[in-house]
Design a protein around this motif. Structure first.
Motif, PDB file in Angstrom:
ATOM      1  N   ASP A 104      36.803  41.653  46.819  1.00 23.22           N
ATOM      2  CA  ASP A 104      37.449  41.515  46.101  1.00 23.22           C
ATOM      3  C   ASP A 104      37.835  39.717  46.159  1.00 23.22           C
ATOM      4  O   ASP A 104      37.449  39.605  47.387  1.00 23.22           O
ATOM      5  N   HIS A 105      38.902  38.906  45.295  1.00 24.07           N
ATOM      6  CA  HIS A 105      38.388  38.296  45.562  1.00 24.07           C
ATOM      7  C   HIS A 105      39.092  37.479  47.105  1.00 24.07           C
ATOM      8  O   HIS A 105      39.679  36.606  47.555  1.00 24.07           O
ATOM      9  N   THR A 106      40.065  38.586  47.269  1.00 20.94           N
ATOM     10  CA  THR A 106      40.972  38.472  48.708  1.00 20.94           C
ATOM     11  C   THR A 106      39.775  38.485  49.681  1.00 20.94           C
ATOM     12  O   THR A 106      40.005  37.752  50.657  1.00 20.94           O
ATOM     13  N   VAL A 135      32.069  41.043  42.171  1.00 21.23           N
ATOM     14  CA  VAL A 135      32.924  39.976  42.529  1.00 21.23           C
ATOM     15  C   VAL A 135      33.801  40.225  41.661  1.00 21.23           C
ATOM     16  O   VAL A 135      33.941  40.299  40.601  1.00 21.23           O
ATOM     17  N   ASP A 136      35.012  40.036  41.511  1.00 23.91           N
ATOM     18  CA  ASP A 136      36.041  39.921  40.873  1.00 23.91           C
ATOM     19  C   ASP A 136      36.313  38.466  39.530  1.00 23.91           C
ATOM     20  O   ASP A 136      36.089  37.645  40.492  1.00 23.91           O
ATOM     21  N   HIS A 137      36.750  38.790  38.982  1.00 27.07           N
ATOM     22  CA  HIS A 137      37.464  37.243  37.752  1.00 27.07           C
ATOM     23  C   HIS A 137      38.169  36.726  38.590  1.00 27.07           C
ATOM     24  O   HIS A 137      38.291  35.351  38.023  1.00 27.07           O
ATOM     25  N   LEU A 138      39.129  36.854  39.567  1.00 20.74           N
ATOM     26  CA  LEU A 138      39.689  35.849  40.709  1.00 20.74           C
ATOM     27  C   LEU A 138      39.244  35.062  41.487  1.00 20.74           C
ATOM     28  O   LEU A 138      39.853  34.865  41.733  1.00 20.74           O
ATOM     29  N   THR A 139      37.563  35.453  41.813  1.00 17.60           N
ATOM     30  CA  THR A 139      37.424  34.511  42.783  1.00 17.60           C
ATOM     31  C   THR A 139      36.786  33.261  42.084  1.00 17.60           C
ATOM     32  O   THR A 139      36.470  33.575  41.196  1.00 17.60           O
ATOM     33  N   VAL A 192      30.577  39.066  38.041  1.00 20.57           N
ATOM     34  CA  VAL A 192      30.880  38.766  38.386  1.00 20.57           C
ATOM     35  C   VAL A 192      32.212  39.400  37.141  1.00 20.57           C
ATOM     36  O   VAL A 192      31.570  39.574  35.351  1.00 20.57           O
TER      37      VAL A 192
END
Length: 266
Positions: free
Chosen positions: A217-219, A240-244, A261
């Motif tokens: 994930d983005h974190t 990865v997720d969309h906040l990346t 994504v």
């Protein structure tokens, strides 16, 4: 008092305790009086909450303050990590399922992200699941259609998993069709973990798998950890997720990394 009212109060207490744990994790150490003021509770209630959180291994109380057990160099408790970014982790796991085929052997690491795929694996049964995660072993063992190979060895309570020489030697005697793993941090296209024992076991898993998939994930792209494990180009797929950040995704793709994504569900 009705059961509904009792349940509602318990929910509020759980939410408050999770918020307290996050605050302590973010700041490293906070005085108990400050926590009481911040969350609008009495000092006595703050002490009770901290006693419960300390019992779960999330923090410790000392000299009138609450101090995080985990820093950027020491893994957060698995109990805490299981509550973080949960919907995103489930989305990543759902996308990873596309790469799993019936009849395969699937190697799962001990990450809470990868753990989210276990309930979904029944749709690909029969499968053989190989894992060093105690919580995954317990869940897979109670799931129809999934055969289980549990990797023993030295047990590490902070991550609820088995690692070390015995575990790594067991992995080296196996070969898996697919590996699903996550990361503590990704820095300059390199996967990092907080503990050297973790790196050794993850490397053994990577060496034992035909296809390697990383769920992050983005974190993870803003995290920090000490020990390098692998370059992103060593993975066949990175999810990865969309906040990346878009720039991060574009950099990975320019480097030849296969990146998917995951968009939020509508």
């Amino acid at each position: 008092m009705t059961s509904t009212a009792s349940g509602s109060r318990q929910d509020r207490r759980t939410e408050r305790q999770n918020a307290i744990a996050r605050a302590v994790m973010e700041h490293g150490s906070i005085r108990i009086e400050e926590l009481a003021e911040r969350f609008g509770i009495s000092v006595m209630t703050a002490h009770r909450d901290l006693d419960e959180l300390e019992g779960r291994g999330l923090l410790r109380k000392s000299r009138g303050a609450a101090t995080a057990q985990a820093s950027t160099l020491v893994e957060s408790s698995v109990v805490y990590r299981q509550t973080q970014q949960l919907e995103i982790k489930r989305s990543l796991a759902g996308t990873a399922l596309r790469h799993v085929n019936t009849g395969q052997s699937v190697l799962l690491d001990d990450s809470t992200t990868v753990h989210q795929i276990i309930p979904l694996l029944v749709d690909r049964a029969p499968l053989t699941v190989i894992t060093n995660s105690l919580s995954a072993i317990n869940e897979v063992s109670n799931t129809d259609g999934l055969s289980l190979i549990g990797l023993g060895g030295e047990y590490y309570n902070w991550c609820a998993s088995f690692m070390g020489r015995v575990t790594n030697e067991s992995i080296r005697r196996l070969h898996s069709d697919l590996l699903l793993m996550s990361a503590a941090a990704i820095i300059d296209q390199t996967v990092y973990f907080q503990a050297s024992e973790t790196v050794d076991t993850k490397r053994a898993m990577m060496d034992a798998a035909s296809v390697r998939i990383l769920l992050a994930d983005h974190t993870k792209f803003s995290g920090r950890a000490l020990h390098a494990c692998a370059e992103l180009r060593e993975f066949d797929h990175v999810i990865v997720d969309h906040l990346t950040p878009r720039g991060v995704v574009e950099t990975l793709r320019r480097a030849g990394t296969d990146v998917t994504v995951v968009r939020p569900r509508r």
